[in-house]
Write a protein that holds these residues in place. Structure first.
Motif, short mmCIF file in Angstrom:
data_model
loop_
_atom_site.label_atom_id
_atom_site.label_comp_id
_atom_site.label_asym_id
_atom_site.label_seq_id
_atom_site.Cartn_x
_atom_site.Cartn_y
_atom_site.Cartn_z
N ARG A 76 0.80 -1.29 0.00
CA ARG A 76 0.07 0.00 0.07
C ARG A 76 0.91 1.29 0.18
N GLY A 77 0.45 2.42 -0.60
CA GLY A 77 1.26 3.53 -0.79
C GLY A 77 0.73 4.60 0.29
N TYR A 78 1.66 5.46 0.82
CA TYR A 78 1.35 6.46 1.75
C TYR A 78 2.11 7.68 1.69
N THR A 79 1.74 8.52 1.88
CA THR A 79 2.28 9.99 1.99
C THR A 79 2.56 10.49 3.26
N PHE A 80 3.59 10.46 3.75
CA PHE A 80 4.05 11.17 5.15
C PHE A 80 4.12 12.74 5.05
N SER A 81 3.84 13.32 5.68
CA SER A 81 3.88 14.96 5.67
C SER A 81 3.79 15.45 6.99
N VAL A 82 5.06 16.51 7.18
CA VAL A 82 5.14 17.17 8.45
C VAL A 82 5.17 18.83 7.91
#
Length: 453
Positions: free
Chosen positions: A142-148
């Motif tokens: 599965r693909g995820y996008t981590f953002s800060v």
């Protein structure tokens, strides 16, 4: 702008100002780029911390309620985090993002990284770091996008503090540099000021040459000026001696001629008349004319010094001397002399020339006046203007130019030889001045001369 020091100071100040402004811009850009890069690296580290804290479950990723970065757990702290799936749906948000519309990124491909500056709906600016990853949960990746994200409040304050500190230090440095430049300029121009002081001393007559030791760049100027002064002094001495010798050599033959004529007009006892009366009178008249012409030509040939290199001659003192002499000469007449001289008025040249000019003008005024003579003087720009007037019959405008010629006389019945005004005219021309004759308010003639001041 005639001051060399002022011009150089203004140019130096302008160059220093441009340098300080450009330096401040360059340093601010460099600091801004460094601060931005540091925040990018810090936000990327926060992304890695979120990825390390994530735990894979059968239904997806989960993150623990307590994170290593305390700011992510404090609402409104300024540091916010989010994890979203490939559809852009957030699957986790940090407690600090509660009630905030942070512009997180979504839909990044695995391994894709993006750092940007973005604004929310209210116009608040953020630094946002997004990172796309693939997470294998069971058999299906599965693909995820981590953002800060971090708002720019601290960043803006840091920039303001840097600008204030930079302006303070650069301003102090510019002031110190300007003072140093002024001191160096004053030290560098000191030889020029010393040369100007020595030239002023030469003009005042307190020294005859420049005595100081000057730098190599000024030495040709000072040496040539000293050579010019020495040459002029030697030339004046030689011409003075030559004129004195010429006058002395002509004086004796003229005296012999005058004595011979006197003997010819007075025959001895018992001698018959010689019949040379008319001839002797004509010869005596020609001898007198020769003496006048010699005096006139000697005066005309006498060299005039450069006005700026001659000591100043007080005009009032010269007028007083001449007035005292003429009062004795015309003791039988009640002549009233009125003075209108500007205080401190002085003439740059040979004192004898000033006495010759004023003496001839005053002598003419005494001869032609009835009871009143006026003497005046003013400084007019770069010229010294002197005038002498009387209440006599005056000089018609048609004859004003004629009476300036050598030997010309307005009235043959008045004693004189007609060369006084010609001598004055020649002296004025030698100094670069002029002479004019106009009507006087007293009723007679007003003769005005202009000489370099």
């Amino acid at each position: 702008m005639t001051s060399l020091q002022t011009r150089v100071t203004l140019v130096a100040a302008l160059v220093l100002l441009v340098f300080v402004v450009l330096t401040s811009l360059a340093l601010e850009r460099a600091f801004q780029a460094a601060a931005r890069s540091a925040r990018e690296e810090r936000l990327l580290g926060q992304v890695y911390l979120l990825m390390a804290a994530a735990d894979a479950q059968e239904d997806g990723l989960t993150l623990p309620p307590g994170l290593a970065e305390a700011r992510l757990s404090l609402p409104g702290s300024g540091l916010y985090g989010q994890v979203s799936d490939t559809a852009g749906t957030p699957i986790w948000r940090s407690p600090s993002a509660l009630g905030q519309t942070v512009p997180f990124g979504t839909g990044l491909a695995p391994g894709q990284r993006r750092f940007r500056e973005a604004q929310d709906d209210t116009g608040r600016a953020y630094f946002v770091e997004d990172y796309g990853v693939t997470w294998t949960i069971g058999p299906v990746p599965r693909g995820y996008t981590f953002s800060v994200a971090e708002d720019l409040t601290d960043y803006a304050l840091e920039l303001d503090r840097f600008r204030t500190s930079l302006a303070r230090w650069l301003g102090a440095m510019a002031a110190l540099l300007l003072v140093a430049l002024l001191a160096a300029l004053r030290w560098g121009l000191a030889p020029l000021r010393r040369a100007a002081d020595e030239v002023a001393a030469v003009e005042a007559g307190t020294q005859d040459r420049l005595h100081g030791r000057y730098p190599r760049e000024l030495r040709p100027l000072t040496d040539n000026l000293n050579a010019l002064l020495a040459h002029e002094s030697a030339r004046q001495t030689r011409l003075g001696h030559a004129l004195a010798d010429l006058a002395h050599s002509l004086k004796t033959p003229l005296a012999v001629l005058r004595g011979a004529l006197a003997q010819a007009r007075t025959p001895g006892p018992g001698a018959a008349p010689s019949g040379a009366g008319p001839w002797s009178e004509q010869a005596a008249e020609q001898v007198r004319r020769m003496e006048e012409i010699v005096a006139y030509q000697l005066e005309r040939a006498r060299p005039r010094p450069v006005a700026t290199l001659a000591p100043p001659v007080p005009v009032a003192q010269a007028v007083e001397r001449l007035r005292a002499s003429l009062a004795k000469l015309h003791a039988g007449r009640a002549v009233q002399v009125t003075l209108d001289l500007e205080p401190g008025l002085s003439f740059r040249g040979v004192e004898g020339d000033l006495l010759e000019v004023l003496g001839n003008l005053l002598d003419n005024a005494y001869k032609w006046c009835r009871t009143r003579v006026g003497v005046g003087g003013r400084r007019a720009g770069t010229y010294l203007v002197l005038w002498v007037e009387d209440d006599g019959p005056g000089i018609p405008a048609a004859r004003a130019r004629e009476v300036l010629g050598r030997g010309a006389r307005a009235d043959l019945a008045t004693p004189g030889h007609g060369i006084g005004l010609a001598v004055v005219t020649e002296i004025c021309r030698a100094y670069g001045g002029d002479l004019e004759i106009v009507a006087s308010p007293l009723g007679g003639a007003l003769i005005r001369v202009r000489l370099p001041a």
